[in-house]
Design a protein around this motif. Structure first.
Motif, PDB file in Angstrom:
ATOM      1  N   VAL A  56       9.393   1.234  -3.748  1.00 13.22           N
ATOM      2  CA  VAL A  56       8.965   2.605  -3.484  1.00 13.22           C
ATOM      3  C   VAL A  56       7.562   2.784  -4.046  1.00 13.22           C
ATOM      4  N   GLY A  57       6.926   3.880  -3.638  1.00 12.50           N
ATOM      5  CA  GLY A  57       5.563   4.128  -4.100  1.00 12.50           C
ATOM      6  C   GLY A  57       4.580   3.997  -2.951  1.00 12.50           C
ATOM      7  N   ALA A  58       3.299   4.044  -3.304  1.00 12.02           N
ATOM      8  CA  ALA A  58       2.243   4.015  -2.293  1.00 12.02           C
ATOM      9  C   ALA A  58       2.261   2.708  -1.506  1.00 12.02           C
ATOM     10  N   LYS A  59       2.078   2.843  -0.199  1.00 13.57           N
ATOM     11  CA  LYS A  59       2.000   1.669   0.659  1.00 13.57           C
ATOM     12  C   LYS A  59       0.579   1.108   0.639  1.00 13.57           C
ATOM     13  N   ARG A  60       0.480  -0.200   0.804  1.00 12.09           N
ATOM     14  CA  ARG A  60      -0.826  -0.852   0.758  1.00 12.09           C
ATOM     15  C   ARG A  60      -1.662  -0.512   1.984  1.00 12.09           C
ATOM     16  N   PRO A  61      -2.958  -0.348   1.810  1.00  8.57           N
ATOM     17  CA  PRO A  61      -3.838  -0.243   2.988  1.00  8.57           C
ATOM     18  C   PRO A  61      -4.003  -1.618   3.604  1.00  8.57           C
TER      19      PRO A  61
END
Length: 210
Positions: free
Chosen positions: A22-27
């Motif tokens: 979970v958390g921010a997805k990678r660019p």
């Protein structure tokens, strides 16, 4: 049947996100952007190529992308170089650019799709009067990233929103510009969104001679 937090069975129930990241997805990296474009072109997925390019350039949330209408992108029979929409989440207008790749793929898709300025750019396959759902958009992103060998757990629709902003930030270090492009009301939100930390700040400082 629901469970109370006081029920013995409640403590035995597995956590919904157990084993999931979970958390921010990678660019995406620039090379990965071109790999996805090549993949979609190779399989002649014109709609998906237009959707992908629009997502990268617009830096919009999925809910705003899927609801976009042809009139938002077309003026005088050609694709706009710049467009503006009101964000669903914030109610604030945000302007974005459409580069040559996006204009080309959108033009090819809209020639095939046809329709009027009041029609959705990406209609639902089930009901042409409705737009592509955010859930289906997320499924498509999963297909794209796994198609070039990436883990779907690490990427999502927000990866596309973050991609160009992240590339611009790394090239310029201009947080204020990124804040405007993403339509954030506070620069603190932009800092958190990009994952800017002390290491980023030090790298920028080390690259500046006085």
């Amino acid at each position: 049947m629901g469970l109370s937090q006081y029920d013995p069975a409640f403590r035995e129930r597995p956590i919904w996100n157990a084993g999931k990241k979970v958390g921010a997805k990678r660019p995406l990296k620039q090379r990965q952007v071109w790999e996805i474009r090549f993949l979609l072109d190779h399989h002649r997925r014109m709609r998906d190529r237009a959707l992908f390019d629009l997502a990268i350039d617009s830096k919009l949330r999925g809910c705003d992308i899927v609801k976009m209408k042809i009139g938002d992108l077309v003026s005088g029979g050609s694709i706009r170089h710049r467009a503006i929409i009101t964000q669903q989440k914030t109610g604030r207008p945000v302007q974005f650019e459409l580069m040559a790749d996006a204009r080309s793929s959108l033009n090819a898709w809209l020639e095939l799709r046809a329709g009027s300025v009041e029609d959705f750019v990406f209609p639902s396959r089930i009901n042409q009067a409705r737009h592509l759902s955010t859930r289906q958009y997320a499924r498509l992103v999963d297909e794209w990233v796994t198609g070039i060998g990436l883990r779907r757990e690490d990427y999502g629709t927000h990866s596309l929103r973050r991609t160009k902003a992240s590339i611009i930030y790394k090239a310029t270090g201009n947080l204020r510009a990124i804040q405007i492009l993403l339509g954030h009301s506070k620069i603190e939100n932009t800092v958190r969104y990009l994952g800017v930390d002390m290491e980023d700040a030090l790298i920028l400082a080390e690259g500046t001679e006085i």
